[in-house]
Design an enzyme around this catalytic site. Sequence first.
Site, PDB file in Angstrom:
ATOM      1  N   CYS A   1     -17.807  47.759  29.491  1.00 38.92           N
ATOM      2  CA  CYS A   1     -18.585  47.321  28.329  1.00 38.92           C
ATOM      3  C   CYS A   1     -18.899  48.509  27.415  1.00 38.92           C
ATOM      4  CB  CYS A   1     -19.844  46.589  28.771  1.00 38.92           C
ATOM      5  SG  CYS A   1     -20.544  45.565  27.446  1.00 38.92           S
TER       6      CYS A   1
ATOM      7  N   HIS B   1     -18.357  42.524  32.719  1.00 44.08           N
ATOM      8  CA  HIS B   1     -19.212  42.952  33.820  1.00 44.08           C
ATOM      9  C   HIS B   1     -18.912  42.098  35.056  1.00 44.08           C
ATOM     10  CE1 HIS B   1     -21.910  45.497  31.427  1.00 44.08           C
ATOM     11  NE2 HIS B   1     -21.979  44.549  30.523  1.00 44.08           N
TER      12      HIS B   1
END
Length: 512
Positions: free
Chosen positions: A340, A434
Amino acid sequence: MSGGLLVAGTTSDAGKSVLTAGICRWLHREGVRVAPFKAQNMSNNSAVVVGPDGRGGEIGRAQAMQAAACGLAPDLRFNPVLLKPGSDLSSQVVLLGEAVDTMTAGSFRTLRPRLSETAYAALAELRSAYDVVICEGAGSPAEINLRDGDYVNMGLARHAGFPTIVVGDIDRGGVFAAMFGTLALLEPADQALIAGFVVNKFRGDLGLLAPGLDSLRHLTGRPTYGVLPWALDLWLDAEDSLAYGRVLGRPAAPHGTEWLDVAVVRLPRISNATDVEALATEPGVRVRLTVEPAELAAADLVVLPGSKSTVADLAWLRETGLADAVTAHVAAGRPLLGICGGFQMLARAIHDPVESRRGSVDGLGLLPIEITFDPRKTVRQAVGTAADQLPVRGYEIHHGYVSAADPEAPPLLWDATGAGEGMVSGVVHGTHWHGTFESDEFRRWFLDRAAQMAGRTGFRVAPDTSFAAARERTLDLLGDLVEEHLDTAALRRLVESGPPADLPFIPPGVPG
């Protein structure tokens, strides 16, 4: 059985989250329809929940863990207000899963009526849908500078009429002073809801603790409902305790002849660092969080985790020498993973008029991509595959997106539509997803790949490690600790009947 309870703490990280989860698991095993609740959480560790309208929303990861302890899927109502710090002075406001505003300390007073109204409405819905709601406070109820307008600690308890227990971490020292002081700083109406105490993380002979517990009861007129022992296996889904230099978990001996050493950069605004906990469940994998460039030089695999402030944390990487250490690690032919915000830092350029408002800045240049930030936030669960059609599940929470990329560079993952996600360039890997390491097959594949790149030919992944099973063992351990070490009959009476009517006031108190 019906009612509710608030678990408050003498400090942050006193054990509120784990005690709440443990009580939830105990009640769930007793056949009680129980739900968790935290009116307001301040954390950059969040989970993605699919709301009633089908859109993804965010709640604190601790509340997702507590939902699992109850045998429930996460619900946006379990954490109606989530504050995600982007700097020391501002936080993004997530209301019932949706990012609605950015607030400062000064604007909090203006927003607070809306936030408290939303929180109280969510609690009312949960109370009508479940037999029992176990609430978790935030920080300490004795933060008297914040008592005016509080809807998370004693403000919530008074609104709902819930009895409250205060948990203290004895490992920090001064637990009796902290418990007594927490009570004595509260105004009379709040004290009337504080029913007793729980001691957390005790190591040693209980006989040596008993005189202190007796004195605390004599001084406050309130019992200690139990003493929870120190438990080394309680580290999954940690909310406040990702300390500098900490080795995660209890690494089991390797299956092969070599260990794999993983260094995770502890960014100032690190988010969803729990991504790497799944790696730490694997035998022979040592995972530590660090801010030391020398530790990156010694690592086999370096991970740049998520960040709530990508551009600011990238600048910090450069200021501390960690950016040079990351680049040197890659130049030496050893693997790097960005997740991310960490993935975004690997870009050639980052264009950010939204989060940092710094415009265009140079990235680390380790992946042939450019990142552009959009005011609309991507929040969704993700399903796809990796190499050899390995199934992968994860979730996305980010403003930045890949706005330009080398079409020749292969993706790391493919989503359910067959579109590529993330990127691989030599030893450098990146993804916006994630939670991918909770997919057992993908985790094994990636660790095997990383070990080969790092020259750890003696490392072997275990064939049967299950992250889901590890999480369930943790939740069951929490339930076992509550059943074995707390007075559950007294807790049951509290939940059903509320606080005793004859609790004494302890001066000086704070005027309401």
